[in-house]
Scaffold this active site. Structure first.
Site, PDB file in Angstrom:
ATOM      1  N   SER A 133       0.861  -1.181   0.000  1.00 24.57           N
ATOM      2  CA  SER A 133       0.000   0.000   0.000  1.00 24.57           C
ATOM      3  C   SER A 133       0.896   1.230   0.000  1.00 24.57           C
ATOM      4  O   SER A 133       1.740   1.385   0.879  1.00 24.57           O
ATOM      5  CB  SER A 133      -0.881  -0.040   1.244  1.00 24.57           C
ATOM      6  OG  SER A 133      -1.664   1.117   1.343  1.00 24.57           O
ATOM      7  N   LYS A 159      -0.937  -0.854  -4.485  1.00 22.67           N
ATOM      8  CA  LYS A 159      -2.184  -0.130  -4.140  1.00 22.67           C
ATOM      9  C   LYS A 159      -1.825   1.318  -3.867  1.00 22.67           C
ATOM     10  O   LYS A 159      -0.946   1.597  -3.050  1.00 22.67           O
ATOM     11  CB  LYS A 159      -2.814  -0.793  -2.914  1.00 22.67           C
ATOM     12  CG  LYS A 159      -3.785   0.070  -2.111  1.00 22.67           C
ATOM     13  CD  LYS A 159      -4.562  -0.778  -1.129  1.00 22.67           C
ATOM     14  CE  LYS A 159      -4.772  -0.077   0.202  1.00 22.67           C
ATOM     15  NZ  LYS A 159      -5.513  -0.922   1.165  1.00 22.67           N
ATOM     16  N   LEU A 160      -2.491   2.220  -4.576  1.00 19.04           N
ATOM     17  CA  LEU A 160      -2.253   3.649  -4.364  1.00 19.04           C
ATOM     18  C   LEU A 160      -3.363   4.210  -3.498  1.00 19.04           C
ATOM     19  O   LEU A 160      -4.552   4.023  -3.792  1.00 19.04           O
ATOM     20  CB  LEU A 160      -2.244   4.401  -5.698  1.00 19.04           C
ATOM     21  CG  LEU A 160      -1.247   3.940  -6.765  1.00 19.04           C
ATOM     22  CD1 LEU A 160      -1.363   4.858  -7.993  1.00 19.04           C
ATOM     23  CD2 LEU A 160       0.183   3.957  -6.230  1.00 19.04           C
ATOM     24  N   LYS A 161      -2.977   4.916  -2.464  1.00 21.98           N
ATOM     25  CA  LYS A 161      -3.962   5.653  -1.685  1.00 21.98           C
ATOM     26  C   LYS A 161      -4.375   6.868  -2.511  1.00 21.98           C
ATOM     27  O   LYS A 161      -3.505   7.541  -3.100  1.00 21.98           O
ATOM     28  CB  LYS A 161      -3.338   6.109  -0.367  1.00 21.98           C
ATOM     29  CG  LYS A 161      -3.087   4.950   0.594  1.00 21.98           C
ATOM     30  CD  LYS A 161      -4.407   4.391   1.092  1.00 21.98           C
ATOM     31  CE  LYS A 161      -4.223   3.493   2.294  1.00 21.98           C
ATOM     32  NZ  LYS A 161      -5.520   2.997   2.784  1.00 21.98           N
ATOM     33  N   ASP A 187      -7.224   2.962  -3.192  1.00 20.38           N
ATOM     34  CA  ASP A 187      -7.983   2.955  -1.935  1.00 20.38           C
ATOM     35  C   ASP A 187      -8.259   4.393  -1.517  1.00 20.38           C
ATOM     36  O   ASP A 187      -7.330   5.169  -1.275  1.00 20.38           O
ATOM     37  CB  ASP A 187      -7.166   2.243  -0.843  1.00 20.38           C
ATOM     38  CG  ASP A 187      -7.936   2.089   0.466  1.00 20.38           C
ATOM     39  OD1 ASP A 187      -9.109   2.508   0.529  1.00 20.38           O
ATOM     40  OD2 ASP A 187      -7.351   1.535   1.426  1.00 20.38           O
ATOM     41  N   ASN A 189     -10.328   5.293   1.148  1.00 25.29           N
ATOM     42  CA  ASN A 189     -10.695   5.451   2.560  1.00 25.29           C
ATOM     43  C   ASN A 189     -11.868   6.423   2.723  1.00 25.29           C
ATOM     44  O   ASN A 189     -11.818   7.362   3.518  1.00 25.29           O
ATOM     45  CB  ASN A 189      -9.500   5.891   3.414  1.00 25.29           C
ATOM     46  CG  ASN A 189      -8.491   4.776   3.610  1.00 25.29           C
ATOM     47  OD1 ASN A 189      -7.392   4.826   3.063  1.00 25.29           O
ATOM     48  ND2 ASN A 189      -8.856   3.751   4.345  1.00 25.29           N
ATOM     49  N   ASP A 237     -13.969  -2.004   2.390  1.00 17.90           N
ATOM     50  CA  ASP A 237     -13.100  -2.205   3.546  1.00 17.90           C
ATOM     51  C   ASP A 237     -13.880  -1.734   4.777  1.00 17.90           C
ATOM     52  O   ASP A 237     -14.577  -2.522   5.434  1.00 17.90           O
ATOM     53  CB  ASP A 237     -11.789  -1.407   3.313  1.00 17.90           C
ATOM     54  CG  ASP A 237     -10.848  -1.370   4.506  1.00 17.90           C
ATOM     55  OD1 ASP A 237     -11.197  -1.899   5.567  1.00 17.90           O
ATOM     56  OD2 ASP A 237      -9.737  -0.786   4.387  1.00 17.90           O
ATOM     57  N   LYS A 261     -10.149  -7.576   6.977  1.00 15.51           N
ATOM     58  CA  LYS A 261      -9.201  -7.255   8.047  1.00 15.51           C
ATOM     59  C   LYS A 261      -9.759  -7.865   9.325  1.00 15.51           C
ATOM     60  O   LYS A 261     -10.816  -7.435   9.800  1.00 15.51           O
ATOM     61  CB  LYS A 261      -9.077  -5.744   8.230  1.00 15.51           C
ATOM     62  CG  LYS A 261      -8.335  -5.023   7.127  1.00 15.51           C
ATOM     63  CD  LYS A 261      -8.289  -3.542   7.414  1.00 15.51           C
ATOM     64  CE  LYS A 261      -7.641  -2.786   6.260  1.00 15.51           C
ATOM     65  NZ  LYS A 261      -7.907  -1.342   6.340  1.00 15.51           N
ATOM     66  N   GLY A 289      -4.435  -4.750   5.629  1.00  9.30           N
ATOM     67  CA  GLY A 289      -3.395  -4.556   6.636  1.00  9.30           C
ATOM     68  C   GLY A 289      -3.672  -3.311   7.455  1.00  9.30           C
ATOM     69  O   GLY A 289      -4.376  -2.391   6.999  1.00  9.30           O
TER      70      GLY A 289
HETATM   71  O1  SMG Z   1      -0.595  -2.764   6.674  1.00 12.60           O
HETATM   72  O2  SMG Z   1       0.144  -2.281   4.703  1.00 12.60           O
HETATM   73  C1  SMG Z   1      -0.603  -2.088   5.647  1.00 12.60           C
HETATM   74  C2  SMG Z   1      -1.575  -0.936   5.559  1.00 12.60           C
HETATM   75  C3  SMG Z   1      -2.449  -1.047   4.373  1.00 12.60           C
HETATM   76  O3  SMG Z   1      -3.499   0.786   3.341  1.00 12.60           O
HETATM   77  C4  SMG Z   1      -3.477   0.053   4.281  1.00 12.60           C
HETATM   78  N1  SMG Z   1      -4.374   0.131   5.292  1.00 12.60           N
HETATM   79  O4  SMG Z   1      -7.577   1.388   4.455  1.00 12.60           O
HETATM   80  O5  SMG Z   1      -6.617  -0.392   3.877  1.00 12.60           O
HETATM   81  C5  SMG Z   1      -6.602   0.662   4.504  1.00 12.60           C
HETATM   82  C6  SMG Z   1      -5.426   1.104   5.334  1.00 12.60           C
HETATM   83  C7  SMG Z   1      -5.816   1.361   6.752  1.00 12.60           C
HETATM   84  C8  SMG Z   1      -4.730   1.895   7.612  1.00 12.60           C
HETATM   85  S1  SMG Z   1      -4.184   3.409   7.089  1.00 12.60           S
HETATM   86  C9  SMG Z   1      -3.374   4.219   8.324  1.00 12.60           C
HETATM   87 MG    MG Z   2      -8.600   0.317   2.912  1.00 11.83          MG
END
Ligand code: SMG
Ligand code: MG
Length: 366
Positions: A133, A159-161, A187, A189, A237, A261, A289
């Site tokens: 990520s 995966k790009l935020k 992602d 969020n 998610d 998760k 994660g």
């Molecule tokens: O553990 O690699 C990891 C984090 C992966 O992007 C990740 N997690 O929304 O999926 C999600 C985020 C939640 C935590 S972001 C601080």
């Molecule tokens: Mg997510």
């Protein structure tokens, strides 16, 4: 199993680089660890709650308070992992806190019986493919450098935020630089609304595996509407906190893929139920994660080895986040992590490292 006591331990794990999402920037992972002690063994778990309630309503101080004040007092004198979920049912919410307690009890139970998490959960593989990520960056060149580094390390999926203002341009740049063969997903969020549907449809040109949680957590109906307006598969998610939520989302058409998760859904047993449900409906799942240390990662890798986990997870190697992990580091081999085979989690905290990162401990007699 008789539980004689539980240790609540807080650790501060500095991140190798800041991790920015649409809801905030993490620089240190503030983690609550649980150690459940029984006459024959002990079990570890990591609570995935973050320091502030921005990803979900839970936060680490709140989780510790819930465990101390409500969860531990609700446990019967003798309990196994299945009994934990049952005993905690009258207490609403607090799924991350519940997951930590159930996982620590499960670890103690499995260490006593000599069975690994993977075997207990029904893993069918001995290694899992790993994605990574990638946080929101200050510039596209900085992002391209980061992605190049992860691809060099062997990650099989990126995966790009994303957030409004950081979506089409970074995705296009990654596709142009690294080509169409890279498995790529995004992602948000929960950073968009249904009014952004036309804009999000612009991502359709880039052959993404999925778009994760584009809309608000409680917007199942709107996610279903969005899914009809874009070609990129919608993955949920934050919206999926239980198997019941997953069933509702699937029947509404709100998603065609689920990020599982275990912490978010109350534990590995509920995570496995969601896996089973999705598999029965032909809905792909992958393991998310929460910037776990090696303790949480070990259990996630075991879960990700179940047969319905058909997409690479956010199960990156330890050094993606931490210069020094609390366990022996998880290291990528050919883009994969090995599923631990030892009893329980199959990994232990290294006492000296644990001592160095510990900020407080509390022992509770049961
Ligand atoms: O553990 O690699 C990891 C984090 C992966 O992007 C990740 N997690 O929304 O999926 C999600 C985020 C939640 C935590 S972001 C601080
Ligand atoms: Mg997510």
């Amino acid at each position: 199993m008789k539980i004689t006591g539980v240790e609540l331990r807080r650790i501060a794990m500095p991140l190798v680089s800041p991790f920015r999402t649409s809801f905030g920037t993490e620089t240190t992972r503030d983690v609550l660890l649980l150690r459940v002690v029984t006459p024959d063994s002990e079990g570890w778990a990591e609570c995935v709650a973050m320091s502030e309630p921005r990803y979900s309503p839970e936060y680490v101080d709140g989780a510790a308070a819930a465990i101390r004040r409500f969860l531990l007092p609700a446990l019967p004198a003798h309990v196994d992992a299945y009994g934990v979920g049952h005993a905690l049912e009258p207490i609403k919410g607090h799924r991350m806190a519940k997951a930590a307690l159930e996982t620590a009890v499960l670890d103690a139970q499995l260490r006593a019986s000599g069975e690994s998490f993977g075997r207990f959960l029904g893993a069918t593989r001995d290694r899992v493919p790993c994605g990574v990520s990638v946080g929101i960056m200050d510039s596209v060149p900085a992002l391209l450098d980061a992605v190049a580094g992860y691809l060099d390390e062997g990650y099989v999926r990126i995966k790009l935020k994303i957030e409004p203002g950081w979506d089409v341009a970074p995705v296009r740049a990654v596709r142009e630089r690294f080509g169409d063969d890279v498995l790529l997903q995004v992602d948000a969020n929960a950073a968009y609304t249904l009014n952004d549907a036309r804009h999000l449809a612009r991502l359709d040109d880039f052959g993404l595996l999925l778009i994760e949680q584009p809309l608000a957590d409680d917007d199942l109906v709107q996610h279903a509407a969005l899914a009809r307006m874009i070609r990129t598969p919608v993955c949920l998610d934050e919206s999926i906190e239980s198997a019941a939520h997953a069933a509702a989302a699937i029947s509404l058409g709100a998603c065609s893929i689920v990020n599982i998760k275990p912490g978010r859904v109350g534990g590995y047993l509920e995570a496995r139920r969601i896996h089973d449900l999705c598999r029965a409906h032909g809905v792909a799942v992958w393991c998310g994660g929460m910037l776990e240390t090696g303790l949480g990662r070990a259990a996630n890798v075991a879960l990700a080895a179940l047969p319905g986990f058909t997409l690479p997870g956010d199960t990156s190697g330890s050094r993606r986040y931490f210069a020094t992990d609390v366990t022996a580091p998880f290291e990528l081999k050919d883009g994969h992590l090995d599923v631990p085979t030892g009893p329980g989690l199959g990994v232990e905290p290294v006492p000296e490292i644990l001592a160095e990162v510990t900020t407080s401990t509390e022992w509770i007699n049961l």
